[in-house]
Design a protein around this motif. Sequence first.
Motif, PDB file in Angstrom:
ATOM      1  N   HIS A 110      65.689  40.898  27.168  1.00 31.93           N
ATOM      2  CA  HIS A 110      65.646  40.886  28.794  1.00 31.93           C
ATOM      3  C   HIS A 110      66.049  42.096  29.388  1.00 31.93           C
ATOM      4  N   PHE A 113      64.013  45.039  28.914  1.00 32.26           N
ATOM      5  CA  PHE A 113      62.518  45.010  29.851  1.00 32.26           C
ATOM      6  C   PHE A 113      63.063  45.244  31.255  1.00 32.26           C
ATOM      7  N   GLN A 121      56.429  47.292  32.306  1.00 33.28           N
ATOM      8  CA  GLN A 121      56.755  46.028  32.259  1.00 33.28           C
ATOM      9  C   GLN A 121      55.236  45.118  32.492  1.00 33.28           C
ATOM     10  N   LEU A 124      53.350  45.527  29.207  1.00 36.62           N
ATOM     11  CA  LEU A 124      54.024  44.626  28.231  1.00 36.62           C
ATOM     12  C   LEU A 124      53.676  42.966  28.366  1.00 36.62           C
ATOM     13  N   MET A 125      53.558  42.656  29.596  1.00 33.47           N
ATOM     14  CA  MET A 125      53.301  41.272  30.180  1.00 33.47           C
ATOM     15  C   MET A 125      51.844  41.028  29.694  1.00 33.47           C
ATOM     16  N   GLU A 126      51.145  41.903  30.180  1.00 33.21           N
ATOM     17  CA  GLU A 126      49.547  41.611  29.700  1.00 33.21           C
ATOM     18  C   GLU A 126      49.422  41.429  28.298  1.00 33.21           C
ATOM     19  N   LYS A 127      49.873  42.201  27.767  1.00 32.77           N
ATOM     20  CA  LYS A 127      49.785  42.306  26.235  1.00 32.77           C
ATOM     21  C   LYS A 127      50.400  41.040  25.509  1.00 32.77           C
ATOM     22  N   PHE A 128      51.495  40.484  26.086  1.00 37.08           N
ATOM     23  CA  PHE A 128      52.206  39.568  25.590  1.00 37.08           C
ATOM     24  C   PHE A 128      51.246  38.117  26.007  1.00 37.08           C
ATOM     25  N   ASN A 129      50.865  38.183  27.267  1.00 36.67           N
ATOM     26  CA  ASN A 129      49.878  36.972  27.765  1.00 36.67           C
ATOM     27  C   ASN A 129      48.577  36.896  26.970  1.00 36.67           C
ATOM     28  N   LYS A 130      48.186  38.017  26.676  1.00 35.67           N
ATOM     29  CA  LYS A 130      46.927  38.125  25.904  1.00 35.67           C
ATOM     30  C   LYS A 130      46.904  37.506  24.289  1.00 35.67           C
ATOM     31  N   ARG A 131      48.320  37.966  23.763  1.00 38.08           N
ATOM     32  CA  ARG A 131      48.637  37.574  22.498  1.00 38.08           C
ATOM     33  C   ARG A 131      48.787  35.836  22.600  1.00 38.08           C
ATOM     34  N   ASN A 132      49.570  35.470  23.557  1.00 35.03           N
ATOM     35  CA  ASN A 132      49.872  34.071  23.441  1.00 35.03           C
ATOM     36  C   ASN A 132      48.396  33.368  23.884  1.00 35.03           C
TER      37      ASN A 132
END
Length: 151
Positions: A110, A113, A121, A124-132
């Motif tokens: 964190h 980040f 940031q 990375l958040m977009e990538k994280f949200n898409k993966r989730n």
Amino acid sequence: MAKLIFVTFYLFIFMPQVNALEWNKLDAEQQNVLKQFSSNWDQLPADKQEKLQLGATRWIEMDAQKRTEVLNKFDNWQKLDPQKQTKLKQQFDKFKQIPAQKQQQLRNAHKKFQQLPQEKQRKLMEKFNKRNMKKMNKKTQDKMRQKNRGH
């Protein structure tokens, strides 16, 4: 002043139980921070006294910028709706259940980040949200398949 008292208490909410503290054993600065509690200090549970004392010490040691940050966080917390507060408390409780080493890894990640530029940031958040979302969709699809097989 009420904010200061709450923040002081909040900073040390998870401390273990201890023996009662006498008001006159607190130093002058601690007494000043905690003056709102002076009249009923003896009636407070020992663990709350200890938490308040430690919180006052921590508050005294903070520079003005850190105090402002803490007060802003408290203001933001109070602005949250009760459901969001409950959700965050549950997430915090969940975090406290994981091993200390994993907690530290998460804190480090964190911190790393937070040091990134905002654009990085965001990406990375977009990538994280898409993966989730993909994982969530897969789980939903699996549940639907299981449900359909059962009927």
